[in-house]
Design a protein around this motif. Structure first.
Motif, PDB file in Angstrom:
ATOM      1  N   LEU A 145      -1.009  -7.093   1.734  1.00 55.13           N
ATOM      2  CA  LEU A 145      -0.484  -5.738   1.886  1.00 55.13           C
ATOM      3  C   LEU A 145      -0.606  -4.908   0.612  1.00 55.13           C
ATOM      4  O   LEU A 145      -0.392  -3.696   0.653  1.00 55.13           O
ATOM      5  N   ASN A 167       8.022  -7.377   5.634  1.00 52.53           N
ATOM      6  CA  ASN A 167       7.080  -7.311   4.519  1.00 52.53           C
ATOM      7  C   ASN A 167       6.984  -5.899   3.954  1.00 52.53           C
ATOM      8  O   ASN A 167       6.979  -5.704   2.734  1.00 52.53           O
ATOM      9  N   HIS A 168       6.918  -4.917   4.839  1.00 54.43           N
ATOM     10  CA  HIS A 168       6.789  -3.532   4.373  1.00 54.43           C
ATOM     11  C   HIS A 168       8.053  -3.063   3.657  1.00 54.43           C
ATOM     12  O   HIS A 168       7.973  -2.300   2.682  1.00 54.43           O
ATOM     13  N   ILE A 204       6.342  -8.142  10.023  1.00 50.67           N
ATOM     14  CA  ILE A 204       5.588  -7.015   9.461  1.00 50.67           C
ATOM     15  C   ILE A 204       6.548  -5.990   8.870  1.00 50.67           C
ATOM     16  O   ILE A 204       6.358  -5.503   7.744  1.00 50.67           O
TER      17      ILE A 204
END
Length: 369
Positions: free
Chosen positions: A180, A118-119, A115
């Motif tokens: 996202l 990805n951010h 996570i």
């Protein structure tokens, strides 16, 4: 008598060996023994293949002058340790890269949370895309760093962004889970970005990377060909046409044929099909399917109003007759006269001329010529 010690040149070891797991462990241990600040910077740098000081400073939130000086010092230490090496980016910009892709992979794997990874990719990609908005590519201009890239109607000339900036932005955003993205518009912007990135790498004949960008772009559009072409006609056409040409160049003739048939089915105008048909001609010619290639040429000429290929059976007599007409038209005209003729601007004539150029090559291999 001097003191001797072993000195491990990590990048050289990796570049000259097959990189067994113990060498990877050696690199990982070397990075993990660095100060936490240095580890963090290498971890952020590992998110890309090449980077410059300004971009990395933004990623690491070290944009003021004192922090940039500290960052530059850490990068120099990494260069001295053979983890990084200096390089020249496009437009003669000084940058850095890892000494080997596996060193980069080790640094990248320091970010263990998917996570978080990805951010970070998303933030970097948006920032790079924002920097690229000033480029000459209109589809990337007027972009908001957290929103979509809108089309620009500005006619003010602007310098193009460095090619690496477009490619780096695409690479970062392609690594992000599409869920996202804020909305569908940002996904479509990424499709456009992949299309531009493919054009950029194709300028260097990098067929495989270009293919990957185009495939990624298509994967972000609706999976159904009907919906893909209905909702995003221009993007579907551009991606499919370019990909068909690349598949042909790579000898992937089955994939090329599949794309050509899809384009022929969904393209709305004859001119939208031309590039795909020319790729099909090249593919048939490369496979020795000369008659099939000639049939495609015949179809194009017929559709564009050229009467020469109306005969069902095209023979040597037809060629001889047309050559005679050409000689008669050129009689008494020297090279200087021909060079000063106006440029052909009629689209139909240009298409027909291009088809004849294809035919002149195929004619050497056709048994009935």
């Amino acid at each position: 008598m001097g003191t001797y010690r072993w000195e491990w040149k990590i990048a050289e070891i990796i570049s000259k060996t097959s990189l067994s797991d113990n060498v990877v462990d050696l690199v990982a241990n070397k990075i993990q023994k660095l100060p936490l600040r240095s580890q963090y910077i290498l971890k952020m740098a590992g998110l890309g293949t090449k980077f410059d000081l300004k971009t990395l400073a933004w990623v690491c939130q070290m944009e003021n002058r004192d922090n940039e000086a500290e960052l530059e010092q850490i990068l120099h230490q990494a260069v001295d340790s053979m983890l990084l090496e200096k390089c020249r980016l496009e437009y003669n910009t000084e940058g850095y890269r890892f000494g080997h892709e596996r060193i980069q992979q080790v640094a990248y794997n320091l970010i263990q949370d998917d996570i978080e990874r990805n951010h970070i990719h998303l933030a970097i990609g948006r920032h790079l895309r924002y920097l690229a908005k000033s480029g000459a590519y209109s589809e990337l201009r007027n972009a908001d760093p957290t929103n979509s890239c809108s089309l620009s109607s500005s006619t003010t000339p602007v310098p193009p962004p460095p090619p690496w900036l477009i490619i780096a932005a695409a690479d970062q955003l392609n690594a992000v889970n599409p869920s996202l993205f804020q909305d569908r518009r940002e996904v479509i912007d990424l499709v456009t970005l992949n299309l531009v990135a493919a054009d950029r790498v194709m300028q260097r004949s990098a067929f495989f990377p270009a293919r990957n960008y185009l495939l990624k772009g298509l994967s972000l559009l609706p999976p159904s060909p009907h919906m893909r072409w209905k909702q995003h006609y221009s993007l579907a056409l551009s991606l499919s046409v370019k990909l068909a040409g690349i598949e042909c160049s790579l000898g992937r003739f089955v994939d090329c044929e599949r794309l050509v048939q899809e384009i022929k089915l969904h393209a709305l105008k004859p001119q939208d099909k031309l590039a795909a048909l020319f790729a099909q001609i090249e593919a048939y010619g490369s496979q020795g399917r000369i008659d099939d290639a000639i049939e495609v040429c015949r179809g194009i000429l017929h559709q564009w109003g050229e009467p020469l290929f109306q005969a069902k059976k095209f023979t040597k007599t037809h060629v001889t007759t047309e050559l005679g007409k050409t000689k008669w038209l050129l009689k008494g005209k020297d090279d200087a006269y021909l060079l000063h003729l106006p440029r052909m601007t009629n689209p139909s004539v240009n298409v027909i001329h291009k088809v004849y150029c294809k035919l002149s090559h195929l004619a050497h291999w056709a048994h009935h010529y």
